[in-house]
Design a protein around this motif. Sequence first.
Motif, PDB file in Angstrom:
ATOM      1  N   ILE A  45       0.840  -1.203   0.000  1.00  0.00           N
ATOM      2  CA  ILE A  45       0.000   0.000   0.000  1.00  0.00           C
ATOM      3  C   ILE A  45       0.871   1.247   0.000  1.00  0.00           C
ATOM      4  N   ALA A 100      -7.645  -2.593  -2.562  1.00  0.00           N
ATOM      5  CA  ALA A 100      -8.827  -1.941  -1.995  1.00  0.00           C
ATOM      6  C   ALA A 100      -9.978  -2.925  -1.781  1.00  0.00           C
ATOM      7  N   LYS A 101     -10.182  -3.858  -2.727  1.00  0.00           N
ATOM      8  CA  LYS A 101     -11.346  -4.735  -2.652  1.00  0.00           C
ATOM      9  C   LYS A 101     -11.047  -6.064  -1.964  1.00  0.00           C
ATOM     10  N   ILE A 126      -8.471   3.597   7.558  1.00  0.00           N
ATOM     11  CA  ILE A 126      -8.595   2.562   6.538  1.00  0.00           C
ATOM     12  C   ILE A 126      -9.632   2.934   5.489  1.00  0.00           C
ATOM     13  N   GLU A 127     -10.683   3.627   5.896  1.00  0.00           N
ATOM     14  CA  GLU A 127     -11.700   4.033   4.922  1.00  0.00           C
ATOM     15  C   GLU A 127     -11.128   5.045   3.932  1.00  0.00           C
ATOM     16  N   ARG A 141      -8.568   3.299   1.632  1.00  0.00           N
ATOM     17  CA  ARG A 141      -9.264   2.489   0.631  1.00  0.00           C
ATOM     18  C   ARG A 141      -9.832   3.362  -0.487  1.00  0.00           C
ATOM     19  N   GLU A 142     -10.373   4.517  -0.113  1.00  0.00           N
ATOM     20  CA  GLU A 142     -10.907   5.431  -1.123  1.00  0.00           C
ATOM     21  C   GLU A 142      -9.790   5.941  -2.030  1.00  0.00           C
ATOM     22  N   LEU A 152     -16.943   0.111   6.375  1.00  0.00           N
ATOM     23  CA  LEU A 152     -16.438  -0.132   5.023  1.00  0.00           C
ATOM     24  C   LEU A 152     -17.420  -0.903   4.155  1.00  0.00           C
ATOM     25  N   LEU A 177      -8.107  -4.943   1.813  1.00  0.00           N
ATOM     26  CA  LEU A 177      -8.792  -4.067   2.762  1.00  0.00           C
ATOM     27  C   LEU A 177     -10.280  -4.398   2.885  1.00  0.00           C
ATOM     28  N   GLY A 178     -10.781  -5.167   1.960  1.00  0.00           N
ATOM     29  CA  GLY A 178     -12.171  -5.604   2.046  1.00  0.00           C
ATOM     30  C   GLY A 178     -12.325  -6.987   2.626  1.00  0.00           C
TER      31      GLY A 178
END
Length: 398
Positions: A34, A106-107, A79-80, A83-84, A179, A110-111
Motif C-alpha cells: 500500500i 482496496a477490494k 482505513i476508509e 481504501r478510497e 467499510l 482491505l475488504g
Amino acid sequence: MTLLLKGKKLREFVFRSKGICVKAKDFFGVIQRIYTIFANSTKRWKILKENVPELTLKPLSSTRWESRVESVRAIRFQIEEVREALLQVGETDNDSKIRSEAKSLAKNELGDFEFLVALVIWYEILYRVNYVSKNLQSHNMVLDVAIEDIKKLVLFFEEYREFGFPDAISVAKNIAIELSVDPVFPKRREIRRKKHFDENQSSSSDVVHQTTEESFRVNYFLFIVDQAIGSLNKRFEQYQEFQNTFGFLFTSTHLQSLDNETLHSNCINLQKALTSGKQFDIDGNDLYMELKLLKDMLPDQDMRAIDILSFLKRKCYFQNSFIAYRILLTIPVTVASAERSFSKLKLLKSYLRSTMLQERLNGLALIAIEKDLLKKIDYENLIDIFASRKARRRIIFK
C-alpha cells in the motif's frame, strides 16, 4: 557482568514469527505494498494526501522498528480514507498494472474481514511493545523499573491471550460496517484427499473440522501471542538473574523489610557473583554489617538505589555498600545509548569528509555523544583559558 540487550530486541521477537506464520508475513507485505503504490509517484501521493490528511503512511524499515507500529497505525485509523485513495488510483492512473494492483488491495485485502481482525490485533501488540521499548531506552531508566515493565508486558500478553480475540473481533466488526464489508471470515476451500482401499475409515472420521474463525484464532492469534510470551520469557531471563542478585538493594523499603538471616544470605550471594578466582569486589560479611547499620540510618521514605548512593557519598565508612551500589547502577538496562553513538558516525564520517583524520573524528564524535553535557559548559571561561595558553606576542609597529 553486563547486560547486552539492545533496545530493538524487545520489538524484534514479534517479527520473528513472520518466518513461520505465513499469514503474518502476508499481512506486513500488504502494508508495504500500500505504501509503495503511493510513494512511487508524486501524482499518486497527492491523491493520498487529498484523501488522508492526518496520519501519513509509513514504510517498513529493517532498522527502525518503530516504523512497524507507525505503518499499522496509519491504516488502522484511516482505513476508509486509504481504501478510497486506492480506488481513485485504480480509476485514474495511467499504468494498467498499478490500476489493477490498487483495485486488488482496496477490494480484496482491505475488504477482507480477516485482514481487518489482523490489523486490530497487530496494532494492539505493536503499540504495547513499542511503549515498553521506548521506556527501556530512556536515559533515566533503572534496572528495577525495567524488570517491572517487562513483568507487566508479559502479564498483558497472558491476559490478551485469554480475552483479546473477542475484543479484536468486536472492533473489527465496527470497522467492517463502516467499510460495508461482510463481517465474517471467508470460508476456505476444503481440500479433499483421496482415500485408499486399505485406509482405516475410523481415523478419518475422528478429524475435527474447525470453523474459519476458530482456525484463525488458533493458527494466527494464539500463535503470535504464544511466540511473544515465550520470546519475552527467554530474552529477559537475565533480568531475573540480576533481580535475584541485586534485588535486595533496589529500594530502601525493600532493604529495611529484610530480616537479618535473609539479608546475610543475599550479601553472601552478591559476594559470590562479584568474585573472579581469588579476587572479589566486596566482602559479604562486611556488607551485611554495613547494611544492618544503614537500615537504621536511612530516612523514613522510599529511596531508590541512586538516592541511597547519594546518601552513602556523605559517609566514609560504608565502603562495601558504596561499591555494591555503584556496580548496581552501572549495569546497563539496554545498550540503546551505545547504538545512538554508532549511528552518529554516518553523519560525521560522510563521503564529503573522506580526508578526516582519526583525531578530528574522535573529537566530533565526542561532541555529538556528549551534547547534553556540552550545553552546560561555560564557553567564555574556556575561551579565556585557551587564549591565555595560546597567547602570542604581537609586533606593534610605530
